[in-house]
Motif scaffolding. Structure first.
Motif, mmCIF file in Angstrom:
data_model
loop_
_atom_site.group_PDB
_atom_site.id
_atom_site.type_symbol
_atom_site.label_atom_id
_atom_site.label_comp_id
_atom_site.label_asym_id
_atom_site.label_seq_id
_atom_site.Cartn_x
_atom_site.Cartn_y
_atom_site.Cartn_z
ATOM 1 N N PRO A 554 0.816 -1.233 0.000
ATOM 2 C CA PRO A 554 0.000 0.000 0.000
ATOM 3 C C PRO A 554 0.848 1.281 0.000
ATOM 4 C CG PRO A 554 -0.902 -1.603 1.539
ATOM 5 C CD PRO A 554 0.397 -2.164 1.076
ATOM 6 N N TRP A 555 2.045 1.243 0.582
ATOM 7 C CA TRP A 555 2.904 2.436 0.588
ATOM 8 C C TRP A 555 3.320 2.846 -0.825
ATOM 9 C CZ3 TRP A 555 3.322 5.688 4.426
ATOM 10 C CH2 TRP A 555 3.147 5.260 5.738
ATOM 11 N N PHE A 556 3.270 1.913 -1.765
ATOM 12 C CA PHE A 556 3.634 2.231 -3.150
ATOM 13 C C PHE A 556 2.748 3.350 -3.703
ATOM 14 C CE2 PHE A 556 2.336 1.643 -7.574
ATOM 15 C CZ PHE A 556 3.540 1.834 -8.238
ATOM 16 N N TYR A 557 1.466 3.327 -3.316
ATOM 17 C CA TYR A 557 0.526 4.311 -3.859
ATOM 18 C C TYR A 557 0.825 5.718 -3.336
ATOM 19 C CZ TYR A 557 -1.805 0.156 -5.466
ATOM 20 O OH TYR A 557 -2.068 -1.030 -6.096
ATOM 21 N N LEU A 558 1.425 5.801 -2.140
ATOM 22 C CA LEU A 558 1.841 7.115 -1.643
ATOM 23 C C LEU A 558 2.947 7.687 -2.526
ATOM 24 C CD1 LEU A 558 1.855 9.386 0.464
ATOM 25 C CD2 LEU A 558 3.505 8.017 1.789
ATOM 26 N N TYR A 559 3.944 6.854 -2.865
ATOM 27 C CA TYR A 559 5.015 7.311 -3.755
ATOM 28 C C TYR A 559 4.448 7.714 -5.115
ATOM 29 C CZ TYR A 559 8.851 5.915 -0.668
ATOM 30 O OH TYR A 559 9.740 5.826 0.378
ATOM 31 N N ALA A 560 3.531 6.917 -5.631
ATOM 32 C CA ALA A 560 2.937 7.223 -6.938
ATOM 33 C C ALA A 560 2.183 8.549 -6.904
ATOM 34 C CB ALA A 560 1.998 6.088 -7.358
ATOM 35 N N TYR A 561 1.420 8.756 -5.803
ATOM 36 C CA TYR A 561 0.670 10.007 -5.678
ATOM 37 C C TYR A 561 1.606 11.209 -5.624
ATOM 38 C CZ TYR A 561 -1.552 13.887 -3.237
ATOM 39 O OH TYR A 561 -1.966 15.136 -2.859
ATOM 40 N N LEU A 562 2.643 11.131 -4.791
ATOM 41 C CA LEU A 562 3.556 12.259 -4.629
ATOM 42 C C LEU A 562 4.251 12.600 -5.949
ATOM 43 C CD1 LEU A 562 5.165 11.400 -1.158
ATOM 44 C CD2 LEU A 562 3.465 13.161 -1.664
ATOM 45 N N PHE A 563 4.655 11.592 -6.706
ATOM 46 C CA PHE A 563 5.340 11.832 -7.978
ATOM 47 C C PHE A 563 4.374 12.426 -9.006
ATOM 48 C CE2 PHE A 563 6.634 10.634 -12.236
ATOM 49 C CZ PHE A 563 7.975 11.008 -12.265
ATOM 50 N N LEU A 564 3.234 11.771 -9.192
ATOM 51 C CA LEU A 564 2.286 12.201 -10.230
ATOM 52 C C LEU A 564 1.675 13.566 -9.911
ATOM 53 C CD1 LEU A 564 0.484 8.799 -10.953
ATOM 54 C CD2 LEU A 564 2.196 9.962 -12.373
ATOM 55 N N ALA A 565 1.347 13.799 -8.641
ATOM 56 C CA ALA A 565 0.758 15.090 -8.275
ATOM 57 C C ALA A 565 1.751 16.219 -8.492
ATOM 58 C CB ALA A 565 0.304 15.058 -6.816
ATOM 59 N N ALA A 566 3.009 16.005 -8.139
ATOM 60 C CA ALA A 566 4.026 17.047 -8.312
ATOM 61 C C ALA A 566 4.220 17.375 -9.781
ATOM 62 C CB ALA A 566 5.347 16.604 -7.675
ATOM 63 N N TYR A 567 4.342 16.350 -10.612
ATOM 64 C CA TYR A 567 4.595 16.584 -12.034
ATOM 65 C C TYR A 567 3.359 17.126 -12.753
ATOM 66 C CZ TYR A 567 9.381 15.064 -12.722
ATOM 67 O OH TYR A 567 10.754 15.014 -12.731
ATOM 68 N N THR A 569 0.860 19.021 -11.466
ATOM 69 C CA THR A 569 0.639 20.425 -11.137
ATOM 70 C C THR A 569 1.683 21.313 -11.802
ATOM 71 O OG1 THR A 569 1.891 20.092 -9.072
ATOM 72 C CG2 THR A 569 -0.512 19.985 -8.943
ATOM 73 N N ASP A 570 2.910 20.813 -11.895
ATOM 74 C CA ASP A 570 3.952 21.574 -12.580
ATOM 75 C C ASP A 570 3.620 21.747 -14.053
ATOM 76 O OD1 ASP A 570 6.795 22.713 -12.420
ATOM 77 O OD2 ASP A 570 6.984 21.279 -14.055
ATOM 78 N N LEU A 571 3.108 20.681 -14.662
ATOM 79 C CA LEU A 571 2.717 20.754 -16.074
ATOM 80 C C LEU A 571 1.583 21.746 -16.277
ATOM 81 C CD1 LEU A 571 2.683 19.810 -19.019
ATOM 82 C CD2 LEU A 571 1.269 17.860 -18.304
ATOM 83 N N VAL A 572 0.590 21.714 -15.392
ATOM 84 C CA VAL A 572 -0.535 22.652 -15.501
ATOM 85 C C VAL A 572 -0.053 24.087 -15.395
ATOM 86 C CG1 VAL A 572 -2.632 23.455 -14.363
ATOM 87 C CG2 VAL A 572 -2.281 21.008 -14.723
ATOM 88 N N ASP A 573 0.808 24.352 -14.413
ATOM 89 C CA ASP A 573 1.348 25.715 -14.254
ATOM 90 C C ASP A 573 2.098 26.148 -15.503
ATOM 91 O OD1 ASP A 573 0.323 25.963 -11.736
ATOM 92 O OD2 ASP A 573 2.178 25.453 -10.693
ATOM 93 N N PHE A 574 2.856 25.241 -16.091
ATOM 94 C CA PHE A 574 3.649 25.571 -17.279
ATOM 95 C C PHE A 574 2.738 25.868 -18.470
ATOM 96 C CE2 PHE A 574 6.533 24.908 -20.825
ATOM 97 C CZ PHE A 574 7.742 25.393 -20.349
ATOM 98 N N LEU A 575 1.709 25.062 -18.652
ATOM 99 C CA LEU A 575 0.788 25.265 -19.771
ATOM 100 C C LEU A 575 -0.009 26.551 -19.595
ATOM 101 C CD1 LEU A 575 -0.554 21.631 -20.333
ATOM 102 C CD2 LEU A 575 1.204 22.834 -21.636
ATOM 103 N N TRP A 585 8.599 19.327 -21.193
ATOM 104 C CA TRP A 585 9.462 18.149 -21.057
ATOM 105 C C TRP A 585 10.938 18.568 -21.047
ATOM 106 C CZ3 TRP A 585 9.527 13.276 -19.632
ATOM 107 C CH2 TRP A 585 10.606 12.486 -19.982
ATOM 108 N N ASN A 586 11.296 19.460 -21.966
ATOM 109 C CA ASN A 586 12.686 19.927 -22.003
ATOM 110 C C ASN A 586 13.027 20.752 -20.764
ATOM 111 O OD1 ASN A 586 13.382 18.751 -24.476
ATOM 112 N ND2 ASN A 586 12.541 20.470 -25.630
ATOM 113 N N ASP A 587 12.046 21.494 -20.269
ATOM 114 C CA ASP A 587 12.278 22.313 -19.082
ATOM 115 C C ASP A 587 12.536 21.438 -17.862
ATOM 116 O OD1 ASP A 587 11.872 25.226 -17.881
ATOM 117 O OD2 ASP A 587 10.820 23.819 -16.562
ATOM 118 N N GLN A 588 11.723 20.377 -17.678
ATOM 119 C CA GLN A 588 11.950 19.519 -16.525
ATOM 120 C C GLN A 588 13.236 18.716 -16.691
ATOM 121 O OE1 GLN A 588 11.636 15.923 -16.051
ATOM 122 N NE2 GLN A 588 11.594 15.631 -18.267
#
Length: 734
Positions: A554-567, A569-575, A585-588
């Protein structure tokens, strides 16, 4: 365009402010993500207590720094605002154009070989052509390289301005940098004007190649030869002050008979025994010299390659500077840096959207953006620490004498100006501490804006639809990384000073602004998680050591959430900042590249400097781009420029370690059941790094052009990667 919530502006308002409606969503996301981070840190603590190890301690350190930096970045997203100006209403407030405040423009250059004089000339001509009363406009050029070629270039520019300014007015030119205009436009009289410009450019470039100005290049030989005779025996670090009034509004006119703006060349005195404080020292010399000569209440600072792209931009700044409700506390109006000539994918992340746009809007909601060194209109009295309710001219900070009247060339005026540009003028004064641009950091812009906010001043972010200023970004990887390394060093200098943003800034400015400035001050800290995650997971993967939860945990889903949520939201801000997925993609990718190059090298150099070990000092970012290099950039090819840079050894090592680990991990997962589930996170992380490193593999093994990775760098990277694998073997299996 995002819809923004706001109240209806008053008919007479010079500007409006609108809060981003996503601010509430961002706050909810911050809360949820904070809970996820706390859960992750709790897991680290319990795992370490159950089974202490050096590896788990390293991962905990990496995630702790990530959590720290994530916390600092949150205020940027809590109250992001957007402003709109109404310059067409300005004259209703001012009355007549003659009543507009005078404007002094500061342009700094330091090395004619890295910052070509003709590029600086084009920048100066673009602001001399502002749609602003020319008798209220003065342009000061600071030549910290003490180059006779730069002075010669501006003597030529003064003559060309007599034709260029009327040409811009008659043809409605918006892009008033000759260099930019002639490369992209054609109109009536184009050929004649271009030939004049090209002839001037050829004379200046020939002088630059020779290293001096030949007598036959000079027209008014009697006066000008005397000027250039002074350069005999000059060195860049040791020479007297040179101040030349090249155009004077009260005396000089263009070919149509209209007054020209003042154009003043300044090369402050240099002495190898006196500190010169780099760009901040040059700007302070301009503040003092201009106080004596013109003393305009508004000051615009520009980088030498950041030309005017909108001749009406001063009116937008004045919508704020002349607002009675803001005037007494407004220090500066910051326009974003916009870059022309970027290739389609912006492979080096030259836009730096977070710094120049996204984060600036976030800070604007709490007191204003940081100063970024260019495109900034200052209230002069803010640089003198003077608070008043009116935008009144500021006399010499050290003197109560009134501003001199009459000709700028008067002996009394020039004598005082030379004294103000002298090495000893600041001794025993508050220049650089509470007056002018602040000393104590290589990033004088960041430090100056930060200190002004701590003193109670506010700033404004002005981002019109048409970029007010445009310039060039580095076109090769080594320059791009070197620039960020220099920023990193300067920011860390602020972080360890008595004005630390997390202590001093939070108390003197505000909690949100203190956290925002703290985020930048600790930029170099990104090297810790970046380096750990670049090497530890792949080395553990190749040695079959699991570091993260398996997919069924179950801890795997915490890592998945933290990674996907961070990326995500960053993508949304960039767009939302008018970016594209390709550029994101080049910026990250570049963020990851800086994490293992600019940040660790900058942090290391900073530490060495502070323990007394000498390291290279300030370096000017080159503005020169070779033709072949430019062609490779336009094609989207990473350019390693044949330079055996230590940056590239670090990049090559990361690329090799992750590629070898990923290939062996995939091979093992294909042969052994359960390995994929057990090692998924490490396989994903190594695969993600490999995907980002594709241009590096191409430059190391496939390309034959001059921009490929140097062979010795590739060999050293392979050897270092092998050594790290050997260390990993002993760490994980013995």
């Amino acid at each position: 365009m995002t819809t923004l919530s706001a109240t209806k502006p008053k008919p007479s308002a010079l500007h409006t402010l609108k809060v981003d409606p996503l601010a509430r969503f961002n706050r909810v996301h911050s809360l949820l993500y904070s809970l996820g981070i706390l859960a992750l840190l709790y897991r680290h603590c319990t795992s370490f207590l159950a089974s202490p190890s050096f590896l788990s301690l390293l991962l905990f350190l990496a995630d702790l720094v990530l959590a720290f930096m994530w916390g600092l970045v949150q205020p940027f997203r809590w109250r992001s605002v957007r402003r709109r100006e109404f310059p067409e209403r300005l004259m209703d407030t001012v009355g007549r154009r003659e009543d507009l405040p005078a404007l002094d423009v500061f342009i700094c250059t330091a090395d004619p070989h890295k910052e070509p004089p003709m590029s600086v000339v084009s920048t100066a001509l673009s602001v001399m052509a502002f749609d602003y009363p020319t008798d209220r406009l003065s342009v000061y050029v600071s030549d910290d390289g003490g180059s006779e070629v730069t002075l010669f270039a501006f003597m030529e520019a003064a003559m060309f301005a007599r034709y260029w300014l009327p040409f811009c007015r008659e043809n409605g030119v918006q892009e008033r940098s000759p260099e930019a205009y002639f490369s992209s436009n054609m109109c009536e009289n184009y050929d004649k004007m271009k030939m004049m410009y090209q002839a001037m450019k050829e004379k200046v470039e020939n002088a630059l190649q020779r290293g001096h100005v030949a007598g036959n290049d000079l027209i008014a030989a009697s006066e000008e030869l005397e000027i250039f005779k002074k350069w005999k025996g000059f060195t860049r670090r040791d020479h007297p002050s040179i101040i030349q009034v090249l155009l004077e509004s009260s005396k000089d006119a263009d070919i149509m008979g209209d007054a020209l703006p003042n154009l003043i060349y300044v090369s402050r005195e240099k002495n190898i025994t006196s500190p010169h404080h780099f760009k901040a020292g040059a700007l302070n010399a301009l503040v003092r010299v201009s106080s004596i000569m013109t003393n305009a209440p508004v000051v615009l600072t520009l980088d030498c390659d950041m030309y005017s792209n909108d001749p009406k931009s001063p009116f937008r700044a004045l919508c704020y500077l002349l607002d009675p409700a803001m005037a007494s506390k407004l220090a500066y109006v910051q326009f974003p840096q916009h870059f022309e000539g970027l290739n389609e994918g912006d492979i080096y992340g030259g836009e730096i959207k977070r710094l120049f746009r996204t984060n600036a809007r976030g800070m604007d909601g709490f007191g204003g953006p940081n100063y970024v060194g260019s495109n900034c209109f200052f209230s002069r009295r803010a640089l003198g620490g003077i608070r008043s309710s009116a935008l009144a001219p500021l006399d010499s900070h050290e003197s109560k004498e009134p501003r001199p009247c009459g000709s700028l060339r008067l002996d009394s005026v020039m004598k005082r100006a030379h004294e103000a540009a002298g090495c000893d003028y600041e001794v025993g004064t508050k220049w650089g501490s509470t007056i002018g641009f602040r000393y104590g950091s290589l990033v004088e812009d960041f430090y100056t804006g930060y200190r002004l906010h701590c003193e109670g001043w506010v700033s404004v972010f002005c981002d019109p639809e048409r970029p007010a200023f445009s310039g060039d970004a580095p076109k090769n990887l080594n320059d791009a990384l070197g620039q960020v390394k220099r920023w990193c060093i300067g920011l860390l200098e602020v972080a360890i000073s008595k004005h630390n943003p997390l202590t001093f800034g939070i108390r003197k400015a505000s909690l949100p602004l203190g956290l925002c400035y703290g985020y930048y001050a600790y930029w170099g800290s990104w090297c810790i998680p970046s380096t750990i995650y670049a090497f530890l997971p792949p080395l553990a993967l190749i040695n079959q050591k699991r570091l993260f939860p398996e997919v069924s945990d179950p801890w795997f889903y915490l890592y998945a959430y933290l990674f996907l949520a961070a990326y995500s939201t960053d993508l949304v801000d960039f767009l939302r900042a008018e970016g594209t997925i390709h550029r994101w993609w080049n910026d990250q990718r570049m963020w990851m590249v800086r994490g293992v190059t600019s940040f660790p090298f900058g942090t290391t150099q900073f530490v060495l400097n502070h323990v007394g070990i000498s390291t290279p000092g300030f370096n000017v970012t080159s503005k020169v781009t070779e033709e072949e290099q430019s062609e490779r950039y336009d094609k989207g090819m990473f350019d390693f420029g044949g330079v055996a840079s230590p940056f590239f050894v670090g990049l090559g090592t990361v690329a090799i370690v992750n590629l070898s680990s990923f290939l062996m991990g995939i091979a093992r997962a294909a042969r052994i059941e359960g390995v994929f589930d057990e090692m998924f996170v490490q396989l994903f992380l190594s695969g993600f790094v490999v995907a980002n490193c594709l241009p590096i593999y191409e430059a190391m093994f496939l390309r034959k052009d001059a921009g490929k990775m140097p062979g010795n760098v590739t060999l050293i990277s392979i050897l270092v990667a092998g050594f790290l694998h050997l260390i990993g073997y002993f760490m994980f299996t013995i």
